[in-house]
Design a protein around this motif. Structure first.
Motif, PDB file in Angstrom:
ATOM      1  N   GLY A  44      28.046  46.437  29.358  1.00 34.15           N
ATOM      2  CA  GLY A  44      29.067  45.123  29.528  1.00 34.15           C
ATOM      3  C   GLY A  44      28.882  43.978  29.103  1.00 34.15           C
ATOM      4  O   GLY A  44      28.436  43.726  28.111  1.00 34.15           O
ATOM      5  N   THR A  45      29.558  42.853  29.951  1.00 32.27           N
ATOM      6  CA  THR A  45      29.072  41.493  28.913  1.00 32.27           C
ATOM      7  C   THR A  45      27.153  40.786  29.667  1.00 32.27           C
ATOM      8  O   THR A  45      27.280  41.727  30.068  1.00 32.27           O
ATOM      9  CB  THR A  45      30.004  40.091  29.197  1.00 32.27           C
ATOM     10  OG1 THR A  45      29.721  39.743  30.733  1.00 32.27           O
ATOM     11  CG2 THR A  45      31.487  40.638  29.662  1.00 32.27           C
ATOM     12  N   TRP A  61      12.152  51.013  24.671  1.00 31.73           N
ATOM     13  CA  TRP A  61      12.856  50.588  25.494  1.00 31.73           C
ATOM     14  C   TRP A  61      13.904  51.989  25.532  1.00 31.73           C
ATOM     15  O   TRP A  61      14.290  52.799  24.153  1.00 31.73           O
ATOM     16  CB  TRP A  61      13.290  49.426  24.797  1.00 31.73           C
ATOM     17  CG  TRP A  61      12.712  48.261  25.181  1.00 31.73           C
ATOM     18  CD1 TRP A  61      11.688  47.563  23.564  1.00 31.73           C
ATOM     19  CD2 TRP A  61      12.851  47.163  26.253  1.00 31.73           C
ATOM     20  NE1 TRP A  61      10.570  46.996  24.795  1.00 31.73           N
ATOM     21  CE2 TRP A  61      11.288  46.676  25.827  1.00 31.73           C
ATOM     22  CE3 TRP A  61      13.295  47.322  27.369  1.00 31.73           C
ATOM     23  CZ2 TRP A  61      11.388  45.778  27.389  1.00 31.73           C
ATOM     24  CZ3 TRP A  61      12.691  46.203  28.791  1.00 31.73           C
ATOM     25  CH2 TRP A  61      11.905  45.659  28.478  1.00 31.73           C
ATOM     26  N   ARG A  62      14.673  51.800  27.060  1.00 31.92           N
ATOM     27  CA  ARG A  62      15.658  52.933  26.503  1.00 31.92           C
ATOM     28  C   ARG A  62      17.230  52.509  26.975  1.00 31.92           C
ATOM     29  O   ARG A  62      16.402  51.912  28.011  1.00 31.92           O
ATOM     30  CB  ARG A  62      15.134  54.647  26.810  1.00 31.92           C
ATOM     31  CG  ARG A  62      14.776  54.488  28.880  1.00 31.92           C
ATOM     32  CD  ARG A  62      14.002  55.425  28.787  1.00 31.92           C
ATOM     33  NE  ARG A  62      13.708  55.303  30.340  1.00 31.92           N
ATOM     34  CZ  ARG A  62      12.326  54.662  30.687  1.00 31.92           C
ATOM     35  NH1 ARG A  62      11.584  53.562  29.523  1.00 31.92           N
ATOM     36  NH2 ARG A  62      12.328  54.591  31.842  1.00 31.92           N
ATOM     37  N   SER A  75      24.763  46.624  21.829  1.00 34.21           N
ATOM     38  CA  SER A  75      25.249  47.724  21.787  1.00 34.21           C
ATOM     39  C   SER A  75      25.008  48.279  21.229  1.00 34.21           C
ATOM     40  O   SER A  75      25.486  49.518  20.688  1.00 34.21           O
ATOM     41  CB  SER A  75      26.971  48.200  23.184  1.00 34.21           C
ATOM     42  OG  SER A  75      27.653  46.868  22.307  1.00 34.21           O
ATOM     43  N   ASP A  76      25.208  47.578  19.835  1.00 34.85           N
ATOM     44  CA  ASP A  76      25.581  48.020  18.454  1.00 34.85           C
ATOM     45  C   ASP A  76      23.957  47.942  18.018  1.00 34.85           C
ATOM     46  O   ASP A  76      24.025  48.420  16.249  1.00 34.85           O
ATOM     47  CB  ASP A  76      26.724  47.024  17.258  1.00 34.85           C
ATOM     48  CG  ASP A  76      26.342  45.906  17.559  1.00 34.85           C
ATOM     49  OD1 ASP A  76      25.492  45.035  18.160  1.00 34.85           O
ATOM     50  OD2 ASP A  76      26.778  44.980  16.636  1.00 34.85           O
ATOM     51  N   ARG A  77      23.125  48.162  18.494  1.00 32.88           N
ATOM     52  CA  ARG A  77      21.470  47.973  17.942  1.00 32.88           C
ATOM     53  C   ARG A  77      21.023  49.410  18.628  1.00 32.88           C
ATOM     54  O   ARG A  77      21.399  49.094  19.722  1.00 32.88           O
ATOM     55  CB  ARG A  77      20.757  46.501  17.779  1.00 32.88           C
ATOM     56  CG  ARG A  77      21.796  45.822  16.999  1.00 32.88           C
ATOM     57  CD  ARG A  77      20.441  44.555  16.978  1.00 32.88           C
ATOM     58  NE  ARG A  77      21.855  43.331  16.363  1.00 32.88           N
ATOM     59  CZ  ARG A  77      21.702  42.269  16.352  1.00 32.88           C
ATOM     60  NH1 ARG A  77      20.298  41.430  16.998  1.00 32.88           N
ATOM     61  NH2 ARG A  77      22.336  41.106  15.937  1.00 32.88           N
ATOM     62  N   PRO A  87      30.052  42.960  23.459  1.00 29.07           N
ATOM     63  CA  PRO A  87      29.195  43.673  24.505  1.00 29.07           C
ATOM     64  C   PRO A  87      27.404  44.411  24.391  1.00 29.07           C
ATOM     65  O   PRO A  87      26.711  43.980  23.806  1.00 29.07           O
ATOM     66  CB  PRO A  87      29.495  45.339  24.444  1.00 29.07           C
ATOM     67  CG  PRO A  87      30.823  44.591  22.767  1.00 29.07           C
ATOM     68  CD  PRO A  87      30.490  43.319  22.985  1.00 29.07           C
ATOM     69  N   MET A  88      26.917  43.998  25.842  1.00 25.78           N
ATOM     70  CA  MET A  88      25.502  44.261  26.360  1.00 25.78           C
ATOM     71  C   MET A  88      24.932  45.941  26.657  1.00 25.78           C
ATOM     72  O   MET A  88      25.955  46.215  27.178  1.00 25.78           O
ATOM     73  CB  MET A  88      25.063  43.023  26.123  1.00 25.78           C
ATOM     74  CG  MET A  88      25.267  42.029  25.636  1.00 25.78           C
ATOM     75  SD  MET A  88      23.911  41.770  24.571  1.00 25.78           S
ATOM     76  CE  MET A  88      23.122  40.648  25.335  1.00 25.78           C
ATOM     77  N   LEU A  89      24.050  46.087  26.712  1.00 21.00           N
ATOM     78  CA  LEU A  89      22.766  46.932  27.257  1.00 21.00           C
ATOM     79  C   LEU A  89      22.264  47.117  28.242  1.00 21.00           C
ATOM     80  O   LEU A  89      21.889  45.818  27.714  1.00 21.00           O
ATOM     81  CB  LEU A  89      23.123  48.120  26.490  1.00 21.00           C
ATOM     82  CG  LEU A  89      23.267  48.784  25.381  1.00 21.00           C
ATOM     83  CD1 LEU A  89      22.896  49.851  24.318  1.00 21.00           C
ATOM     84  CD2 LEU A  89      24.970  49.877  26.320  1.00 21.00           C
TER      85      LEU A  89
END
Length: 62
Positions: free
Chosen positions: A36-37, A29-30, A21-23, A5-7
């Motif tokens: 998603g992928t 940056w926000r 997504s886990d960092r 997962p990415m943001l």
């Protein structure tokens, strides 16, 4: 590349990027709220980042 997962993240200049997504995003940056992928995030960025100029450069052009 994995499908972890990415943001989608954005900075104060309205420049977009992807981030894990886990960092926590780096300073300045926000998260935008889209996740998603990596490819899904890149596809999203392509649709929302229509003016590649930094916000400060766009403001000078007005």
């Amino acid at each position: 590349m994995t499908d972890s997962p990415m943001l989608v993240v954005v900075n104060d200049e309205d420049q977009y990027s992807v981030w894990w997504s886990d960092r926590e995003p780096p300073a300045g940056w926000r998260p935008t709220g889209f996740a998603g992928t990596r490819q899904e995030c890149l596809d999203h960025i392509e649709t929302v980042w229509t003016d590649m100029r930094p916000l400060s450069a766009r403001d000078r052009g007005r």
